[in-house]
Motif scaffolding. Structure first.
Motif, mmCIF file in Angstrom:
data_model
loop_
_atom_site.group_PDB
_atom_site.id
_atom_site.type_symbol
_atom_site.label_atom_id
_atom_site.label_comp_id
_atom_site.label_asym_id
_atom_site.label_seq_id
_atom_site.Cartn_x
_atom_site.Cartn_y
_atom_site.Cartn_z
ATOM 1 N N TRP A 88 -13.232 79.695 120.674
ATOM 2 C CA TRP A 88 -13.188 78.974 119.393
ATOM 3 C C TRP A 88 -13.048 79.918 118.202
ATOM 4 N N ASN A 89 -13.534 81.136 118.381
ATOM 5 C CA ASN A 89 -13.491 82.119 117.293
ATOM 6 C C ASN A 89 -14.156 81.584 116.030
ATOM 7 N N ARG A 90 -15.299 80.975 116.228
ATOM 8 C CA ARG A 90 -16.096 80.448 115.121
ATOM 9 C C ARG A 90 -17.528 80.966 115.264
ATOM 10 N N PRO A 91 -18.155 81.402 114.174
ATOM 11 C CA PRO A 91 -19.561 81.793 114.247
ATOM 12 C C PRO A 91 -20.411 80.605 114.694
ATOM 13 N N GLU A 92 -21.416 80.867 115.516
ATOM 14 C CA GLU A 92 -22.264 79.786 116.030
ATOM 15 C C GLU A 92 -22.906 79.002 114.892
ATOM 16 N N LYS A 93 -23.338 79.702 113.851
ATOM 17 C CA LYS A 93 -23.977 79.035 112.714
ATOM 18 C C LYS A 93 -23.027 78.023 112.081
ATOM 19 N N GLU A 94 -21.766 78.384 111.957
ATOM 20 C CA GLU A 94 -20.766 77.482 111.375
ATOM 21 C C GLU A 94 -20.573 76.244 112.252
ATOM 22 N N VAL A 95 -20.527 76.445 113.567
ATOM 23 C CA VAL A 95 -20.358 75.323 114.494
ATOM 24 C C VAL A 95 -21.552 74.373 114.403
ATOM 25 N N LEU A 96 -22.754 74.924 114.359
ATOM 26 C CA LEU A 96 -23.954 74.091 114.291
ATOM 27 C C LEU A 96 -24.019 73.313 112.978
ATOM 28 N N GLU A 97 -23.666 73.972 111.889
ATOM 29 C CA GLU A 97 -23.684 73.284 110.590
ATOM 30 C C GLU A 97 -22.658 72.155 110.561
ATOM 31 N N ALA A 98 -21.470 72.402 111.119
ATOM 32 C CA ALA A 98 -20.441 71.364 111.164
ATOM 33 C C ALA A 98 -20.880 70.209 112.068
ATOM 34 N N ALA A 99 -21.555 70.524 113.183
ATOM 35 C CA ALA A 99 -22.045 69.485 114.090
ATOM 36 C C ALA A 99 -23.107 68.632 113.410
ATOM 37 N N MET A 100 -23.928 69.239 112.568
ATOM 38 C CA MET A 100 -24.934 68.482 111.825
ATOM 39 C C MET A 100 -24.261 67.470 110.898
ATOM 40 N N VAL A 101 -23.261 67.919 110.167
ATOM 41 C CA VAL A 101 -22.538 67.021 109.264
ATOM 42 C C VAL A 101 -21.857 65.911 110.058
ATOM 43 N N ASN A 102 -21.246 66.280 111.177
ATOM 44 C CA ASN A 102 -20.562 65.293 112.015
ATOM 45 C C ASN A 102 -21.545 64.243 112.532
ATOM 46 N N THR A 103 -22.723 64.680 112.946
ATOM 47 C CA THR A 103 -23.749 63.752 113.434
ATOM 48 C C THR A 103 -24.153 62.771 112.348
ATOM 49 N N SER A 104 -24.281 63.288 111.124
ATOM 50 C CA SER A 104 -24.703 62.425 110.015
ATOM 51 C C SER A 104 -23.652 61.372 109.677
ATOM 52 N N PHE A 105 -22.371 61.693 109.901
ATOM 53 C CA PHE A 105 -21.305 60.718 109.656
ATOM 54 C C PHE A 105 -21.215 59.695 110.791
ATOM 55 N N LEU A 106 -21.363 60.173 112.025
ATOM 56 C CA LEU A 106 -21.259 59.269 113.180
ATOM 57 C C LEU A 106 -22.441 58.308 113.255
ATOM 58 N N TYR A 107 -23.640 58.820 112.955
ATOM 59 C CA TYR A 107 -24.864 58.026 113.099
ATOM 60 C C TYR A 107 -25.691 58.168 111.822
ATOM 61 N N PRO A 108 -25.300 57.447 110.754
ATOM 62 C CA PRO A 108 -25.941 57.612 109.445
ATOM 63 C C PRO A 108 -27.437 57.308 109.469
ATOM 64 N N PRO A 109 -28.178 57.853 108.503
ATOM 65 C CA PRO A 109 -29.626 57.645 108.462
ATOM 66 C C PRO A 109 -29.986 56.240 107.989
ATOM 67 N N ARG A 110 -31.124 55.762 108.463
ATOM 68 C CA ARG A 110 -31.668 54.478 108.027
ATOM 69 C C ARG A 110 -33.180 54.626 107.835
ATOM 70 N N LEU A 111 -33.695 53.989 106.791
ATOM 71 C CA LEU A 111 -35.110 54.088 106.446
ATOM 72 C C LEU A 111 -35.689 52.684 106.321
ATOM 73 N N TYR A 112 -36.788 52.438 107.043
ATOM 74 C CA TYR A 112 -37.412 51.116 107.033
ATOM 75 C C TYR A 112 -38.894 51.253 106.688
ATOM 76 N N SER A 113 -39.395 50.353 105.870
ATOM 77 C CA SER A 113 -40.822 50.382 105.566
ATOM 78 C C SER A 113 -41.606 49.922 106.779
ATOM 79 N N VAL A 114 -42.778 50.511 106.980
ATOM 80 C CA VAL A 114 -43.638 50.100 108.094
ATOM 81 C C VAL A 114 -43.998 48.629 107.960
#
Length: 316
Positions: free
Chosen positions: A157-183
């Motif tokens: 891939w010729n990509r630094p691991e840190k860059e791959v992990l950061e991009a995967a974090m962003v990708n995860t947030s787009f695929l499965y957005p956050p949701r917050l519910y009151s108890v």
């Protein structure tokens, strides 16, 4: 039953067993004298075959429950072998990072529980928690199926691991957005649709109110939803809406409870968290027994130890 009816019965029986008991969503069809089991992941196909022998058809259409269970168990072994082969080769030929990057996600695991398997697996460690790099293999309704990525698969891939992990974090947030519910909302849930849970956009902060017992943070799938706490901007948004720092109890890999710091003692949060992990979670679902905290001033996550904040992760 005639032969055609027996084959149809077997097909339906196997599909029902897979839907009820097998963790991957194979679809059962009949083709050229074989039962075909297909799992599609978007660009590759995992496939297994079972010949329509008289023995198989008679066993399932006319045999005892014990015989049926034995045959299904044998089939499941075949499907597991197909999945293992798929997982080991599905991404091995993807030397082009741009072709695979949209399939990469992070999943939360307890670092110590998974430590032995993480030696060659890229991950972000945050105290007891490891955010581990996976590739999505398939989606099925409200679920998804993944395979761990290994550094050996990333060599071209010729990509630094840190860059791959950061991009995967962003990708995860787009695929499965956050949701917050009151108890309170979840406790009073009567089977109807509970509140939407969106809170990141402008104008949605009114959903977070001071004086509430607490909130549950997860993602849209409500699977591996604890990762949402580390999505870019999420913790900061919650703290800004609270108007102060907050405690985090990761009550499983699937969600986190958040409590405004002025509303509760960390000792109460810790006691409740340990009870939840002990009595409600399987071992593999426990993320941590420690109480985390988010500092709005420091823009970082920390662990609460002896009443003091110990930073473990700088927020994105």
């Amino acid at each position: 039953m005639n032969q055609r009816e027996k084959i149809e019965y077997v097909q339906n029986y196997l599909q029902e067993r897979i839907d009820e008991e097998f963790p991957y969503p194979f679809q059962v069809t009949c083709e050229d004298g074989q039962f075909m089991f297909r799992l599609r992941n978007g660009k590759k196909e995992c496939c297994a075959r079972l010949k329509q022998t008289e023995e198989v058809i008679t066993c399932i259409s006319e045999g005892s429950e014990e015989r049926k269970k034995e045959e299904v168990a044998r089939l499941f072994e075949i499907l597991r072998a197909a999945i293992r082969a798929q997982e080991s080769t599905a991404l091995s030929d993807c030397s082009d990072y741009d072709k695979v990057k949209n399939e990469l996600v992070l999943r939360p695991l307890n670092y110590y529980f998974a430590k032995a398997e993480l030696e060659d697996v890229p991950h972000i460690r945050i105290g007891d928690i490891a955010l581990v790099l996976y590739a999505v293999m398939a989606h099925a309704g409200g679920d998804y199926f993944t395979a761990k990525m290994h550094r050996s698969q990333m060599e071209k891939w010729n990509r630094p691991e840190k860059e791959v992990l950061e991009a995967a974090m962003v990708n995860t947030s787009f695929l499965y957005p956050p949701r917050l519910y009151s108890v309170e909302d979840l406790l009073s849930w009567d089977g109807k649709q509970h509140e939407d849970g969106r809170f990141m956009a402008e104008g949605e902060q009114v959903r977070i109110k001071k004086g509430m017992r607490g909130y549950i943070l997860t993602n849209t799938l409500e699977i591996n939803g604890a990762i949402a706490m580390f999505y870019p901007g999420v913790a900061r948004r919650i703290a800004e809406c609270f108007g102060e720092d907050f405690y985090i109890a990761f009550t499983s890999i699937h969600e986190a409870q958040v409590h405004s710091m002025g509303m509760i003692s960390p000792d109460v949060v810790r006691s409740s968290l340990r009870d939840t992990n002990k009595h409600c979670n399987r071992e593999e679902e426990v993320l941590t027994n420690k109480v985390y905290c988010y500092s709005l001033e420091k823009k970082s996550f920390g662990l609460i130890a002896d009443g003091k904040f110990r930073e473990v992760y700088q927020d994105a």
